[in-house]
Write a protein that holds these residues in place. Structure first.
Motif, PDB file in Angstrom:
ATOM      1  N   PRO A  53     -21.990   2.796  -2.328  1.00  0.00           N
ATOM      2  CA  PRO A  53     -21.834   2.068  -3.594  1.00  0.00           C
ATOM      3  C   PRO A  53     -21.246   0.666  -3.406  1.00  0.00           C
ATOM      4  CG  PRO A  53     -20.957   4.302  -3.788  1.00  0.00           C
ATOM      5  CD  PRO A  53     -21.243   4.074  -2.335  1.00  0.00           C
ATOM      6  N   SER A  54     -20.463   0.496  -2.352  1.00  0.00           N
ATOM      7  CA  SER A  54     -19.855  -0.806  -2.077  1.00  0.00           C
ATOM      8  C   SER A  54     -20.347  -1.221  -0.683  1.00  0.00           C
ATOM      9  CB  SER A  54     -18.331  -0.633  -2.131  1.00  0.00           C
ATOM     10  OG  SER A  54     -17.686  -1.762  -1.655  1.00  0.00           O
ATOM     11  N   ARG A  93       0.833  -1.199   0.000  1.00  0.00           N
ATOM     12  CA  ARG A  93       0.000   0.000   0.000  1.00  0.00           C
ATOM     13  C   ARG A  93       0.876   1.261   0.000  1.00  0.00           C
ATOM     14  NH1 ARG A  93      -5.670   1.875   2.006  1.00  0.00           N
ATOM     15  NH2 ARG A  93      -5.233   4.066   2.247  1.00  0.00           N
ATOM     16  N   ILE A 125      -7.052   0.022   8.002  1.00  0.00           N
ATOM     17  CA  ILE A 125      -5.895  -0.056   7.104  1.00  0.00           C
ATOM     18  C   ILE A 125      -6.273  -0.185   5.631  1.00  0.00           C
ATOM     19  CG2 ILE A 125      -4.365  -1.031   8.878  1.00  0.00           C
ATOM     20  CD1 ILE A 125      -4.662  -3.738   7.437  1.00  0.00           C
ATOM     21  N   PHE A 159      -8.760   1.478   4.249  1.00  0.00           N
ATOM     22  CA  PHE A 159      -9.535   2.658   3.844  1.00  0.00           C
ATOM     23  C   PHE A 159      -9.206   3.004   2.390  1.00  0.00           C
ATOM     24  CE2 PHE A 159     -10.198   7.189   3.221  1.00  0.00           C
ATOM     25  CZ  PHE A 159     -11.485   7.333   3.697  1.00  0.00           C
ATOM     26  N   GLY A 167     -14.917   2.378   3.609  1.00  0.00           N
ATOM     27  CA  GLY A 167     -14.283   1.470   4.555  1.00  0.00           C
ATOM     28  C   GLY A 167     -13.677   2.268   5.701  1.00  0.00           C
TER      29      GLY A 167
END
Ligand code: HEM
Length: 377
Positions: free
Chosen positions: A263-264, A75, A324, A326, A321
């Protein structure tokens, strides 16, 4: 709205689905606590129900489906090239792409929020960022959308971000020999410290994973956000007119749209150890789903949560979300949502949805409109 989620929050805050064998946390406090407890609730087998079940080999670098320490390393690497600063600098381009989508409809009386804007602009934006020629973007998006929503019940993001990644290979190879100032070039040329502590460049496969992740994670979700924007503001004409009269309210309206219709809507996790919740034991090895769309409607956290209000003060919704994982593209998604709505309102302040011709997509990973034609005033 959403009476099932309300019942779950009120009556079974820890819900177990016997048929499909998964648990669900639907309250805000529980979902956000679980999203931050990555030691217990793991993404390494996938963060989508079907992916965890299917026991799929996950390519290295697919950070959505990784746990620390790998996740953090990968990430950080991606975050180095995909920075909020770079995203915000895209605003003029996002405006230009949006205007190109909208202008042909000025004076036409109809317009489809999803087909004519939501499915186009985010693709152009990420395509521009990656350096994919416009002439090929459509084909790529079509294939992604088809693998995401195409007919099968278990259609999932995993397919969208992996199966069709082969189409990027040619660009990556070509870019490797023809560097430019795009993100793909940066991924190809930057040096990173890998898991073994070695300083090196990324391999082609690694670049491929990052490129497909960005284009897969960034397209469908933003398409949904734009669809919900059209729908919710059609249903709330007073708030729409207020926005048209004062477009400084747009950023907060986008946050409220994100909160109201995530949306998710569901994130899934693999449970790594036994957990006690509401007097029950969730055994290690279970699948836990975190219903962020339900959490966003939890009255315990958002007063009168089913009420849509563009003035609402939102501390944190869970649509991107939390913890970690996000959303790495949140700044870009917000920018795209804000510019889309701003440009729409510059052209039209009246619209109604042509409900007879509107169609919805529902998969375990996204929820929103596939077609959302509107009559413009
Ligand atoms: C992660 C939602 C737009 C890239 C996530 C997660 C959510 C989310 C909920 C966390 C998943 C989890 O915890 O398992 C959204 C929504 C969007 C959006 C609702 C639009 C409205 C974007 C865009 C991009 C992007 C535009 C990039 C171009 C990513 C990436 C991750 C991610 C790379 C993985 C982060 C990690 O695992 O550390 N997104 N996203 N997203 N998103 Fe987004």
């Amino acid at each position: 709205p959403y009476p099932v989620w309300r019942r779950m929050r009120d009556e079974q805050p820890l819900y177990y689905n016997e048929l499909y064998k998964f648990y669900a946390l639907s309250r805000y406090e529980d979902a956000s606590a679980a999203l931050t407890d990555w030691q217990t609730y793991r993404s390494g087998r996938g963060s989508i129900l079907e992916v965890i079940r299917a026991n799929i080999d996950i390519p290295s670098g697919m950070i959505l489906f990784e746990d620390p320490p790998r996740h953090d390393l990968h990430r950080a690497l991606l975050a180095r090239v995909f920075t909020p600063k770079k995203m915000l600098a895209l605003e003029p381009k996002v405006r230009e792409f949006t205007a190109r989508c909208l202008d042909p409809f000025v004076g036409s009386g109809t317009f489809d929020f999803v087909a004519d804007l939501g499915a186009q602009m985010p693709m152009r934006t990420i395509g521009y960022l990656l350096g994919i020629p416009e002439s090929d973007q459509e084909a790529i998006r079509d294939r992604q959308a088809r693998s995401l929503t195409g007919g099968q019940e278990s259609a999932d993001l995993y397919q969208a971000v992996t199966v069709d990644s082969s189409m990027f290979v040619d660009y990556i190879d070509w870019r490797a020999n023809n560097p430019s100032d795009d993100l793909m070039t940066e991924l190809l040329t930057a040096e990173f410290t890998d898991e073994t502590g070695t300083l090196r460049k990324l391999t082609r496969d690694e670049v491929l994973t990052y490129v497909t992740l960005l284009s897969g994670a960034g397209n469908e979700t933003t398409t949904r956000l734009i669809g919900w924007t059209g729908k919710l503001l059609a249903e709330h004409p007073d708030q729409r007119r207020e926005l048209a009269a004062d477009r400084s309210l747009v950023p907060n309206a986008i946050e409220e749209i994100l909160r109201y219709e995530a949306p998710s809507p569901i994130q899934a996790r693999y449970v790594a150890r036994d957990v006690e919740l509401y007097g029950q034991t969730v055994p290690a090895g279970s699948i836990m789903t975190l219903l962020n769309a339900s959490a966003n409607r939890d009255d315990r956290h958002f007063p009168d949560a089913d009420h849509f209000d563009i003035h609402r003060r939102i501390d944190r919704h869970l649509s991107f979300g939390y913890g970690i994982h996000f959303c790495l593209g949140a700044a870009l998604a917000r920018l795209e949502g804000r510019v889309a709505l701003d440009e729409i309102l510059r052209r039209w302040s009246e619209w109604e949805i042509d409900s007879e011709n509107a169609t919805m997509d529902r998969t375990s990973t996204t929820r929103g409109w596939r077609r959302l034609p509107a009559f413009l005033g």
